[in-house]
Design a protein around this motif. Structure first.
Motif, mmCIF file in Angstrom:
data_model
loop_
_atom_site.group_PDB
_atom_site.id
_atom_site.type_symbol
_atom_site.label_atom_id
_atom_site.label_comp_id
_atom_site.label_asym_id
_atom_site.label_seq_id
_atom_site.Cartn_x
_atom_site.Cartn_y
_atom_site.Cartn_z
ATOM 1 N N ALA A 59 0.829 -1.212 0.000
ATOM 2 C CA ALA A 59 0.000 0.000 0.000
ATOM 3 C C ALA A 59 0.862 1.260 0.000
ATOM 4 O O ALA A 59 0.543 2.245 -0.677
ATOM 5 C CB ALA A 59 -0.929 -0.014 1.212
ATOM 6 N N TYR A 62 2.244 1.777 -3.520
ATOM 7 C CA TYR A 62 1.212 2.280 -4.440
ATOM 8 C C TYR A 62 0.882 3.746 -4.155
ATOM 9 O O TYR A 62 0.731 4.545 -5.083
ATOM 10 C CB TYR A 62 -0.054 1.426 -4.321
ATOM 11 N N GLY A 63 0.775 4.102 -2.874
ATOM 12 C CA GLY A 63 0.500 5.504 -2.550
ATOM 13 C C GLY A 63 1.614 6.426 -2.984
ATOM 14 O O GLY A 63 1.360 7.528 -3.503
ATOM 15 N N TYR A 66 1.319 6.818 -6.702
ATOM 16 C CA TYR A 66 0.152 7.617 -7.110
ATOM 17 C C TYR A 66 0.415 9.110 -6.924
ATOM 18 O O TYR A 66 0.165 9.916 -7.834
ATOM 19 C CB TYR A 66 -1.065 7.184 -6.288
ATOM 20 N N PRO A 243 -10.485 4.967 -9.141
ATOM 21 C CA PRO A 243 -9.474 4.921 -8.068
ATOM 22 C C PRO A 243 -9.508 3.629 -7.262
ATOM 23 O O PRO A 243 -8.455 3.111 -6.884
ATOM 24 C CB PRO A 243 -9.821 6.139 -7.211
ATOM 25 N N ALA A 247 -6.515 1.019 -7.201
ATOM 26 C CA ALA A 247 -5.838 0.745 -5.929
ATOM 27 C C ALA A 247 -5.777 -0.757 -5.649
ATOM 28 O O ALA A 247 -4.743 -1.276 -5.202
ATOM 29 C CB ALA A 247 -6.563 1.466 -4.793
ATOM 30 N N VAL A 251 -2.139 -2.458 -5.412
ATOM 31 C CA VAL A 251 -1.717 -3.057 -4.142
ATOM 32 C C VAL A 251 -1.543 -4.564 -4.288
ATOM 33 O O VAL A 251 -0.590 -5.150 -3.745
ATOM 34 C CB VAL A 251 -2.727 -2.717 -3.032
#
Length: 347
Positions: A59, A62-63, A66, A243, A247, A251
């Motif tokens: 996570a 990925y964040g 992004y 989104p 996500a 993830v």
């Protein structure tokens, strides 16, 4: 009674002899079960901790991707016009065209991302006054400048108020009269003027300011707002408009990749053969040094043997000489003792 007591003691002994091993086996089984359960609990906790850590890392990756890859989707800022009013012309109150200087920087960072297409529009809130109705069409000119004052881009667009007949305005006034009297609404129109439909900033000369000029000195404006909207395509389009799905996919992909790396690393750790690195010194590794010492010893032995063969009986050492002298003395003593024995027998 005396006969029953030995029988009872013998039965109790037999019972204890039978129940003792059973209790020991039961105790061993309970201890093994508890140990097995404890081991399973520890293994489950370790597995849960590893999975949670991998999910958190997935996570986080990925964040980070992004927020580093996705530009700002929308940007808005108020537009404040300035003009000259020191003229003597009775025809117009304004002596110059309304001009506004809008900054395209926020917190010392560029609002526009390099390589991203944007739609830039201007929103005008204008009253339905007779002056604006008689004004008709008017031009809006926009020019973007870089930090060094260079010309980056420019555009010119026309606009005007929507036409409404006198009867329609009268009916609308009568219908919304309570709202007009209470101030809940006003007799105005909001115009949306597209200044740039597909604007892409130059990475070598990025725009830092935009100059907006309305080419009319009779226009009346309540307020104005500049809007910048990003046109996303490809991966950015999926990330912005889907989104949740993006996500989940991102993830999950990161989690699978990290899990494969963790499993391969764990298997390598299990299958790796333990070996200790050789200690290097100035004269080489330990094994090479020991081999060289053995070779030197063998060479010394070969040299000593060859020398002894060449010298033969001539070469004697003090040690050999003393050994030969000692042997001669022992032999002479033995001969004397044997002669004395023979003489005694003869007498």
């Amino acid at each position: 009674m005396d006969r029953d007591s030995p029988l009872r003691s013998g039965g109790e002994a037999e019972l204890s002899a039978l129940t003792g091993p059973a209790l020991l086996r039961l105790q061993g089984a309970v201890v093994a079960a508890v140990s097995h359960a404890r081991k399973r609990v520890v293994q489950g906790f370790v597995v849960f901790s590893v999975i949670f850590l991998l999910l958190w890392l997935a996570a986080f990756l990925y964040g980070s991707f992004y927020y580093s890859y996705m530009p700002k989707a929308a940007f808005s800022t108020p537009v404040h016009y300035y003009y000259r009013t020191d003229c003597e012309s009775p025809a117009s109150f304004l002596c110059s065209y309304p001009v506004a200087n809008v900054s395209l920087m926020r917190n010392k960072k560029h609002v526009l991302t390099f390589g991203q297409a944007y739609q830039i529009s201007l929103q005008l809130e204008m009253p339905e006054s007779p002056t604006n109705q008689e004004l008709g069409m008017f031009m809006i000119k926009t020019t973007c400048f870089s930090r060094d004052g260079g010309h980056a881009a420019s555009s010119a667009r026309s606009s005007m108020l929507r036409y409404r007949s006198d009867l329609l305005r009268t009916l609308g006034t009568l219908l919304f009269l309570p709202a007009f009297l209470s101030g809940a609404t006003e007799q105005k129109q909001v115009l949306e003027v597209e200044l740039f439909s597909d604007y892409t900033d130059d990475p070598y000369a990025p725009s830092v300011t935009a100059v907006i000029e309305i080419l009319s000195n009779k226009v009346q404006i309540y307020s104005s707002q500049l809007y910048v909207h990003a046109h996303f395509t490809g991966i950015r389009y999926l990330l912005f408009y889907f989104p949740v799905l993006s996500a989940l996919v991102g993830v999950s992909s990161n989690f699978i990749f990290l899990s494969v790396l963790f499993v391969l690393s764990y298997m390598r750790l299990l299958l790796r053969v333990r070996w200790q690195p050789e200690q290097l010194r100035t004269d080489g590794p330990v094994s090479e040094r020991e081999g060289n010492m053995n070779n030197e010893r063998e060479d010394e032995k070969d040299v000593a043997a060859g020398t002894a063969e060449l010298l033969g009986p001539i070469q004697t050492t003090p040690t050999n000489l003393s050994q030969e002298t000692h042997g001669t003395e022992l032999q002479s003593r033995h001969t004397l003792s044997q002669a004395e024995v023979n003489e005694t027998e003869a007498a």
